[in-house]
Design a protein around this motif. Structure first.
Motif, PDB file in Angstrom:
ATOM      1  N   LYS A 188     -71.385 -60.355 -46.529  1.00  0.00           N
ATOM      2  CA  LYS A 188     -70.288 -60.534 -47.438  1.00  0.00           C
ATOM      3  C   LYS A 188     -69.128 -59.752 -47.148  1.00  0.00           C
ATOM      4  O   LYS A 188     -68.166 -59.743 -48.322  1.00  0.00           O
ATOM      5  CB  LYS A 188     -71.196 -59.760 -48.690  1.00  0.00           C
ATOM      6  N   ASN A 189     -68.932 -58.420 -46.265  1.00  0.00           N
ATOM      7  CA  ASN A 189     -67.709 -57.687 -46.287  1.00  0.00           C
ATOM      8  C   ASN A 189     -66.930 -58.241 -44.856  1.00  0.00           C
ATOM      9  O   ASN A 189     -66.639 -56.880 -44.984  1.00  0.00           O
ATOM     10  CB  ASN A 189     -68.679 -56.433 -46.411  1.00  0.00           C
ATOM     11  N   TYR A 190     -67.788 -58.669 -44.290  1.00  0.00           N
ATOM     12  CA  TYR A 190     -67.869 -58.978 -42.700  1.00  0.00           C
ATOM     13  C   TYR A 190     -65.703 -59.520 -43.024  1.00  0.00           C
ATOM     14  O   TYR A 190     -64.942 -58.813 -41.928  1.00  0.00           O
ATOM     15  CB  TYR A 190     -68.330 -60.155 -42.322  1.00  0.00           C
ATOM     16  N   ALA A 191     -65.608 -60.671 -43.371  1.00  0.00           N
ATOM     17  CA  ALA A 191     -64.051 -60.401 -43.229  1.00  0.00           C
ATOM     18  C   ALA A 191     -63.354 -58.985 -44.063  1.00  0.00           C
ATOM     19  O   ALA A 191     -62.775 -59.078 -43.187  1.00  0.00           O
ATOM     20  CB  ALA A 191     -64.004 -61.178 -45.200  1.00  0.00           C
ATOM     21  N   GLU A 219     -78.217 -60.247 -33.026  1.00  0.00           N
ATOM     22  CA  GLU A 219     -79.923 -61.613 -33.166  1.00  0.00           C
ATOM     23  C   GLU A 219     -79.295 -63.370 -33.634  1.00  0.00           C
ATOM     24  O   GLU A 219     -78.459 -63.820 -33.994  1.00  0.00           O
ATOM     25  CB  GLU A 219     -80.623 -61.071 -34.142  1.00  0.00           C
ATOM     26  N   GLN A 220     -80.744 -64.460 -32.530  1.00  0.00           N
ATOM     27  CA  GLN A 220     -79.446 -65.253 -31.751  1.00  0.00           C
ATOM     28  C   GLN A 220     -79.614 -65.857 -33.928  1.00  0.00           C
ATOM     29  O   GLN A 220     -79.062 -67.122 -33.376  1.00  0.00           O
ATOM     30  CB  GLN A 220     -80.514 -65.926 -31.169  1.00  0.00           C
ATOM     31  N   ASN A 272     -80.586 -52.269 -47.039  1.00  0.00           N
ATOM     32  CA  ASN A 272     -79.133 -52.484 -47.295  1.00  0.00           C
ATOM     33  C   ASN A 272     -78.429 -53.153 -45.779  1.00  0.00           C
ATOM     34  O   ASN A 272     -77.638 -53.538 -46.207  1.00  0.00           O
ATOM     35  CB  ASN A 272     -77.746 -52.166 -47.486  1.00  0.00           C
ATOM     36  N   GLY A 273     -78.845 -53.259 -44.388  1.00  0.00           N
ATOM     37  CA  GLY A 273     -78.558 -53.602 -43.571  1.00  0.00           C
ATOM     38  C   GLY A 273     -78.863 -54.710 -43.532  1.00  0.00           C
ATOM     39  O   GLY A 273     -79.743 -55.242 -43.752  1.00  0.00           O
ATOM     40  N   LYS A 274     -78.025 -55.424 -41.910  1.00  0.00           N
ATOM     41  CA  LYS A 274     -78.072 -57.017 -41.574  1.00  0.00           C
ATOM     42  C   LYS A 274     -77.928 -57.048 -40.550  1.00  0.00           C
ATOM     43  O   LYS A 274     -76.900 -56.593 -39.997  1.00  0.00           O
ATOM     44  CB  LYS A 274     -77.487 -57.690 -42.886  1.00  0.00           C
ATOM     45  N   ARG A 297     -71.612 -65.855 -37.393  1.00  0.00           N
ATOM     46  CA  ARG A 297     -70.689 -65.205 -38.431  1.00  0.00           C
ATOM     47  C   ARG A 297     -69.813 -64.636 -37.993  1.00  0.00           C
ATOM     48  O   ARG A 297     -69.442 -63.955 -38.531  1.00  0.00           O
ATOM     49  CB  ARG A 297     -72.282 -64.457 -39.468  1.00  0.00           C
ATOM     50  N   LEU A 298     -70.786 -63.812 -36.694  1.00  0.00           N
ATOM     51  CA  LEU A 298     -69.226 -63.012 -36.379  1.00  0.00           C
ATOM     52  C   LEU A 298     -67.892 -63.558 -35.880  1.00  0.00           C
ATOM     53  O   LEU A 298     -66.793 -62.963 -36.352  1.00  0.00           O
ATOM     54  CB  LEU A 298     -69.881 -62.223 -35.004  1.00  0.00           C
ATOM     55  N   ILE A 299     -68.610 -64.833 -35.370  1.00  0.00           N
ATOM     56  CA  ILE A 299     -66.902 -65.050 -34.165  1.00  0.00           C
ATOM     57  C   ILE A 299     -66.242 -65.920 -36.079  1.00  0.00           C
ATOM     58  O   ILE A 299     -65.373 -65.877 -35.908  1.00  0.00           O
ATOM     59  CB  ILE A 299     -67.367 -66.309 -34.041  1.00  0.00           C
ATOM     60  N   ALA A 300     -66.977 -66.572 -36.806  1.00  0.00           N
ATOM     61  CA  ALA A 300     -66.273 -67.020 -38.133  1.00  0.00           C
ATOM     62  C   ALA A 300     -65.257 -65.933 -38.591  1.00  0.00           C
ATOM     63  O   ALA A 300     -64.476 -65.989 -39.589  1.00  0.00           O
ATOM     64  CB  ALA A 300     -67.128 -67.272 -38.798  1.00  0.00           C
ATOM     65  N   ALA A 301     -66.375 -64.697 -38.607  1.00  0.00           N
ATOM     66  CA  ALA A 301     -65.282 -63.078 -39.494  1.00  0.00           C
ATOM     67  C   ALA A 301     -64.010 -62.492 -38.554  1.00  0.00           C
ATOM     68  O   ALA A 301     -64.015 -62.263 -38.958  1.00  0.00           O
ATOM     69  CB  ALA A 301     -66.651 -62.618 -39.310  1.00  0.00           C
TER      70      ALA A 301
END
Length: 398
Positions: free
Chosen positions: A259-262, A285-286, A303-305, A311-315
């Protein structure tokens, strides 16, 4: 759907409620557990190093009712063991048994899944929780376990023969990928105990600002960087300001949360010079999962993920160009086992301050993570990102 309670009803009725090895070995596991473990070539109470030795029959119930959380907690309680715990976990994860068991009890974890979907578990109010629970447990633990650079992330082993060499090679690899040179300003998001900041200032002549959410890390990091052009602060990344030629983040992105990547990448975009370079070093992770393993979430990294590639690419795509994506996840297995060897050797000097349950927790943590990377469920990525305004002059290196 067959419930965990239904599965448990298949247990033999001659269970003993007493403690000790005989209590577990007099009872065969439920057929569903025996069959699932056999798919991974793991046996309960077998004779091979990776077989699971059960000392109390409650282990089976806890696995069926709580999945990986019950598996890890019963190890912490001393109710089962394995001579090669890393190999046990590797075999179980290679067959995806953790996911299959957890799917059987998914209704019990629906609340946790909903919390991850509906709430921001990595909000500003929660930003310092992982520091307080994990990184602040005691610098004596980390000083004993880590090498002299105090690097608490994957080493780089292609030409290394020791943990020290692997960590110094990793630090130098990062500095070379960032194309550091005297006079540049470097921002280190998640500076840990100052290992990278110190290395970059000493060997590449840069000025470093670093931030951490751990008070204990900050205290020791400032001591280790004393006399160098290094400024370290206790701060959440969302409060960053200023302008930097280079930005780096090593082993911190796992605490940011989807939720905080952006917001994270927008922050880097705001503080990075248009001609600058950003290096992100993170576990990945794949599979794009919703929740973290419940045992890891409860006892190690609250609280880690771990991010997925999607998701990385989109962010990062809206503001950054991907210059390089380097995967050396296999090196984390070797790093974790080196940490375990050092921790175990130092335990006699530590056990006056920590109990045996902590020892088993730390053993399970390091060995299960080694198995995680060995199974290739986990990866280690270094991404090099630049802004669109920067000329296409970056050259990848190893």
């Amino acid at each position: 759907m067959v419930s965990a309670e239904d599965l448990i009803s298949g247990e033999p009725s001659n269970q003993s409620s007493g403690n000790g090895r005989e209590a577990g070995r007099s009872v065969e596991p439920p057929k569903v557990l025996r069959d699932l473990a056999a798919e991974a070539d793991v046996h309960f109470n077998g004779d091979r190093p990776w077989d699971i030795q059960v000392f109390h029959p409650s282990v089976y119930r806890r696995i069926l009712l709580q999945g990986s959380l019950g598996f890890g907690e019963s190890f912490m309680d001393g109710l089962w063991t394995s001579r090669r715990l890393d190999e046990t976990i590797y075999r179980l994860l290679s067959s995806d048994l953790d996911q299959r068991i957890n799917r059987r009890i998914r209704l019990r974890w629906m609340g946790a899944l909903l919390r991850n979907l509906l709430f921001n578990r990595q909000s500003r109010k929660r930003a310092f929780q992982v520091g307080e629970q994990h990184y602040d447990i005691g610098n004596d633990i980390y000083t004993a376990m880590l090498d002299s650079t105090m690097s608490y992330s994957c080493g780089y082993w292609p030409r290394a023969d020791s943990l020290e060499q692997a960590q110094r090679a990793k630090l130098d690899l990062i500095c070379r990928k960032l194309n550091l040179r005297p006079g540049l300003r470097l921002l280190d998001i998640g500076c840990g105990w100052g290992g990278l900041a110190r290395h970059a200032a000493e060997h590449y002549g840069v000025t470093v600002d670093g931030i951490t959410v751990s008070r204990e890390q900050l205290t020791l990091a400032r001591q280790r960087c004393d006399g160098l052009p290094v400024n370290l602060q206790l701060m959440d990344y969302r409060d960053l300001d200023g302008r930097y030629d280079r930005v780096v983040s090593v082993g911190m992105f796992e605490h940011v949360g989807p939720k905080n990547y952006a917001t994270f990448f927008q922050t880097v975009d705001r503080v990075l010079d248009d001609q600058g370079i950003f290096l992100l070093h993170t576990i990945g992770e794949q599979n794009d999962t919703i929740a973290t393993d419940p045992w890891i979430d409860k006892y190690i990294f609250p609280n880690g993920k771990i991010p997925s590639p999607q998701r990385l690419i989109a962010a990062f795509q809206p503001g950054f160009v991907l210059e390089d994506w380097h995967n050396f996840g296999g090196d984390y297995d070797r790093t974790l086992m080196a940490w375990w060897k050092r921790f175990d050797a130092a335990w006699p000097s530590l056990q006056g301050r920590y109990d045996q349950r902590f020892y088993r927790m730390w053993k399970y943590y390091l060995h299960s993570c080694a198995g995680y990377f060995r199974s290739r469920q986990g990866q280690l990525w270094q991404l090099v990102l630049t802004k669109r305004k920067r000329p296409p002059t970056y050259r990848s290196l190893r």
